[in-house]
Scaffold this motif. Structure first.
Motif, PDB file in Angstrom:
ATOM      1  N   MET A 106       0.817  -1.201   0.000  1.00  0.00           N
ATOM      2  CA  MET A 106       0.000   0.000   0.000  1.00  0.00           C
ATOM      3  C   MET A 106       0.859   1.263   0.000  1.00  0.00           C
ATOM      4  O   MET A 106       0.336   2.340   0.014  1.00  0.00           O
ATOM      5  CB  MET A 106      -0.916   0.016   1.224  1.00  0.00           C
ATOM      6  N   GLY A 107       2.130   1.106   0.040  1.00  0.00           N
ATOM      7  CA  GLY A 107       3.023   2.246   0.060  1.00  0.00           C
ATOM      8  C   GLY A 107       4.276   1.911   0.831  1.00  0.00           C
ATOM      9  O   GLY A 107       4.479   0.775   1.265  1.00  0.00           O
ATOM     10  N   GLU A 108       5.129   2.914   1.022  1.00  0.00           N
ATOM     11  CA  GLU A 108       6.371   2.673   1.736  1.00  0.00           C
ATOM     12  C   GLU A 108       6.154   2.482   3.234  1.00  0.00           C
ATOM     13  O   GLU A 108       6.933   1.810   3.891  1.00  0.00           O
ATOM     14  CB  GLU A 108       7.328   3.844   1.502  1.00  0.00           C
ATOM     15  N   ARG A 109       5.106   3.081   3.804  1.00  0.00           N
ATOM     16  CA  ARG A 109       4.917   3.037   5.255  1.00  0.00           C
ATOM     17  C   ARG A 109       3.760   2.141   5.704  1.00  0.00           C
ATOM     18  O   ARG A 109       3.629   1.864   6.893  1.00  0.00           O
ATOM     19  CB  ARG A 109       4.688   4.448   5.774  1.00  0.00           C
ATOM     20  N   ALA A 110       2.903   1.702   4.794  1.00  0.00           N
ATOM     21  CA  ALA A 110       1.719   0.927   5.181  1.00  0.00           C
ATOM     22  C   ALA A 110       1.677  -0.400   4.443  1.00  0.00           C
ATOM     23  O   ALA A 110       2.148  -0.517   3.314  1.00  0.00           O
ATOM     24  CB  ALA A 110       0.450   1.721   4.899  1.00  0.00           C
ATOM     25  N   GLY A 111       1.081  -1.395   5.101  1.00  0.00           N
ATOM     26  CA  GLY A 111       0.936  -2.710   4.488  1.00  0.00           C
ATOM     27  C   GLY A 111      -0.396  -3.333   4.856  1.00  0.00           C
ATOM     28  O   GLY A 111      -0.956  -3.063   5.927  1.00  0.00           O
ATOM     29  N   LEU A 112      -0.926  -4.143   3.985  1.00  0.00           N
ATOM     30  CA  LEU A 112      -2.179  -4.865   4.203  1.00  0.00           C
ATOM     31  C   LEU A 112      -1.882  -6.352   4.078  1.00  0.00           C
ATOM     32  O   LEU A 112      -1.209  -6.777   3.131  1.00  0.00           O
ATOM     33  CB  LEU A 112      -3.208  -4.436   3.159  1.00  0.00           C
ATOM     34  N   HIS A 113      -2.351  -7.155   5.054  1.00  0.00           N
ATOM     35  CA  HIS A 113      -2.059  -8.584   5.081  1.00  0.00           C
ATOM     36  C   HIS A 113      -3.355  -9.369   5.238  1.00  0.00           C
ATOM     37  O   HIS A 113      -4.216  -8.993   6.028  1.00  0.00           O
ATOM     38  CB  HIS A 113      -1.152  -8.932   6.265  1.00  0.00           C
ATOM     39  N   CYS A 114      -3.459 -10.457   4.523  1.00  0.00           N
ATOM     40  CA  CYS A 114      -4.585 -11.385   4.661  1.00  0.00           C
ATOM     41  C   CYS A 114      -4.035 -12.700   5.212  1.00  0.00           C
ATOM     42  O   CYS A 114      -2.968 -13.152   4.812  1.00  0.00           O
ATOM     43  CB  CYS A 114      -5.240 -11.651   3.319  1.00  0.00           C
TER      44      CYS A 114
END
Length: 103
Positions: free
Chosen positions: A1-9
């Protein structure tokens, strides 16, 4: 989602065997890098017996990760249930050590 954010399933299956029923676990987590060694994490997760998807336990948790060294991460989080038979309040602490990191 970007350099500072992440989304995990996450998706998991627990085979229990015997007379007990197998279970499925699933969740969605978001993390955000607050500073170089500190990360915020939030997660909504659920689990239920495979034969009864309508009786899922749903909960959420939020907390922080601290990258103490290249190999050691410390974690603390708290949360509560959203639905189902689960504790009113939960908290967790943890540690992850990556053997061979930083070489």
């Amino acid at each position: 989602m970007g350099e500072r954010a992440g989304l995990h399933c996450n998706l998991g299956y627990t085979w229990i065997g015997g007379l007990d029923k197998d279970a499925v676990h699933y969740g969605l987590a978001l993390d955000y890098q607050l500073a170089d060694p500190i990360q915020w994490v939030g997660e909504v997760y659920a689990g239920n017996e495979v034969t009864d998807i309508h009786d899922a336990v749903v909960a959420w948790t939020t907390g922080f990760r601290w990258l103490a060294t290249d190999a050691l991460t410390l974690e603390v989080a708290a949360g509560t249930k959203l639905r189902g038979d689960a504790p009113d309040i939960t908290w967790t602490t943890g540690m992850t050590y990556a053997f061979g990191a930083g070489r």
